[in-house]
Design an enzyme around this catalytic site. Sequence first.
Site, mmCIF file in Angstrom:
data_model
loop_
_atom_site.group_PDB
_atom_site.id
_atom_site.type_symbol
_atom_site.label_atom_id
_atom_site.label_comp_id
_atom_site.label_asym_id
_atom_site.label_seq_id
_atom_site.Cartn_x
_atom_site.Cartn_y
_atom_site.Cartn_z
ATOM 1 N N LYS A 11 -12.351 12.924 87.183
ATOM 2 C CA LYS A 11 -11.002 13.507 87.116
ATOM 3 C C LYS A 11 -10.275 13.434 88.469
ATOM 4 C CE LYS A 11 -12.103 16.628 83.254
ATOM 5 N NZ LYS A 11 -12.029 18.037 82.745
ATOM 6 N N TYR A 51 -6.470 14.475 74.748
ATOM 7 C CA TYR A 51 -6.820 15.891 74.624
ATOM 8 C C TYR A 51 -6.151 16.557 73.424
ATOM 9 C CZ TYR A 51 -9.426 16.375 79.029
ATOM 10 O OH TYR A 51 -10.380 16.314 80.020
ATOM 11 N N PHE A 59 -4.025 26.435 77.764
ATOM 12 C CA PHE A 59 -4.033 25.665 79.013
ATOM 13 C C PHE A 59 -3.683 24.191 78.802
ATOM 14 C CE2 PHE A 59 -8.448 25.919 77.412
ATOM 15 C CZ PHE A 59 -8.750 24.570 77.275
ATOM 16 N N ARG A 87 -23.879 15.474 79.522
ATOM 17 C CA ARG A 87 -23.462 16.885 79.498
ATOM 18 C C ARG A 87 -24.371 17.718 80.405
ATOM 19 N NH1 ARG A 87 -18.449 18.145 77.345
ATOM 20 N NH2 ARG A 87 -19.223 20.231 77.763
ATOM 21 N N THR A 93 -18.547 24.055 81.878
ATOM 22 C CA THR A 93 -17.108 23.807 82.074
ATOM 23 C C THR A 93 -16.578 24.522 83.315
ATOM 24 O OG1 THR A 93 -16.883 23.659 79.672
ATOM 25 C CG2 THR A 93 -14.855 23.927 80.950
ATOM 26 N N ARG A 104 -20.643 19.663 88.358
ATOM 27 C CA ARG A 104 -19.606 20.697 88.479
ATOM 28 C C ARG A 104 -19.981 21.775 89.489
ATOM 29 N NH1 ARG A 104 -17.989 20.604 82.040
ATOM 30 N NH2 ARG A 104 -16.165 19.248 82.236
ATOM 31 N N ASN A 114 -12.372 20.382 87.229
ATOM 32 C CA ASN A 114 -13.842 20.437 87.201
ATOM 33 C C ASN A 114 -14.488 19.052 87.256
ATOM 34 O OD1 ASN A 114 -13.231 19.661 84.638
ATOM 35 N ND2 ASN A 114 -14.183 21.407 83.606
ATOM 36 N N HIS A 117 -15.196 14.670 82.911
ATOM 37 C CA HIS A 117 -15.178 14.845 81.457
ATOM 38 C C HIS A 117 -16.389 14.137 80.891
ATOM 39 C CE1 HIS A 117 -13.936 14.658 77.240
ATOM 40 N NE2 HIS A 117 -14.401 13.423 77.269
ATOM 41 N N GLU A 128 -13.687 8.092 71.927
ATOM 42 C CA GLU A 128 -13.147 8.128 73.292
ATOM 43 C C GLU A 128 -13.344 6.781 74.006
ATOM 44 O OE1 GLU A 128 -13.737 12.960 73.754
ATOM 45 O OE2 GLU A 128 -14.951 11.639 75.009
HETATM 46 P P1 IDP Z 1 -15.638 20.477 78.645
HETATM 47 O O1 IDP Z 1 -14.859 19.548 79.563
HETATM 48 O O2 IDP Z 1 -16.773 21.156 79.364
HETATM 49 O O3 IDP Z 1 -16.082 19.800 77.373
HETATM 50 P P2 IDP Z 1 -13.541 21.769 77.073
HETATM 51 O O4 IDP Z 1 -13.652 23.138 76.469
HETATM 52 O O5 IDP Z 1 -13.632 20.598 76.156
HETATM 53 O O6 IDP Z 1 -14.650 21.664 78.234
HETATM 54 O O7 IDP Z 1 -12.170 21.739 77.865
HETATM 55 C C1 IDP Z 1 -11.595 20.506 78.269
HETATM 56 C C2 IDP Z 1 -11.089 20.666 79.680
HETATM 57 O O8 IDP Z 1 -10.019 21.612 79.692
HETATM 58 C C3 IDP Z 1 -12.090 21.225 80.694
HETATM 59 O O9 IDP Z 1 -12.982 20.263 81.207
HETATM 60 C C4 IDP Z 1 -11.171 21.772 81.764
HETATM 61 O O10 IDP Z 1 -10.663 20.716 82.600
HETATM 62 C C5 IDP Z 1 -10.025 22.335 80.923
HETATM 63 N N1 IDP Z 1 -10.227 23.758 80.610
HETATM 64 C C6 IDP Z 1 -11.129 24.296 79.751
HETATM 65 N N2 IDP Z 1 -11.014 25.635 79.694
HETATM 66 C C7 IDP Z 1 -10.002 25.946 80.529
HETATM 67 C C8 IDP Z 1 -9.384 27.206 80.907
HETATM 68 O O11 IDP Z 1 -9.749 28.292 80.458
HETATM 69 N N3 IDP Z 1 -8.356 27.112 81.819
HETATM 70 C C9 IDP Z 1 -7.910 25.916 82.337
HETATM 71 N N4 IDP Z 1 -8.453 24.743 81.999
HETATM 72 C C10 IDP Z 1 -9.488 24.750 81.116
HETATM 73 MG MG MG Z 2 -14.871 18.959 75.879
#
Ligand code: IDP
Ligand code: MG
Length: 140
Positions: A11, A51, A59, A87, A93, A104, A114, A117, A128
Amino acid sequence: MAATRTFSIIKPDATKRNLTGKVTQMLEDAGLRVVASKRIQMTRAQAEGFYAVHSERPFFGELVDFMISGPVVVQVLEGENAMQRNRDIMGATNPADAAPGTIRKEVAESIEANSVHGSDSDENAAIEIAYFFNEDEIVG
Ligand code: IDP
Ligand code: MG
């Protein structure tokens, strides 16, 4: 067990801090092979489409803004149980919850910025990968 493929994005927070190599090294050290890779500037439409599953989450707008705030490196990773392996090395996350030694935990800035992805299922990995790569760009 046969090798499978998953999809990864390094990212903008990581590419900006010159951590493409460090993150990729951590992926490789976890037993994943980079079989396709390109550095791109995502368009807003591309990020919104990628997304789309999160479009109702509060968000979403900020996430899209973040994902187009700089270049990303999209990659196809291959290895045994690649999706879960990726993962696992990514970590939780929210970097505050991520285990020591995960990407992370070691490099991410925040729950949004973070650093990586990773696909969350083999089905989504295939979708994807096809979103960013033609089959002839993937060389195992
Ligand atoms: P993941 O990347 O661990 O699979 P997801 O729930 O799929 O997590 O969320 C996608 C992306 O959205 C996260 O990697 C992060 O960049 C962002 N994200 C997730 N939760 C939040 C939040 O509560 N606030 C802001 N950004 C978030
Ligand atoms: Mg995800």
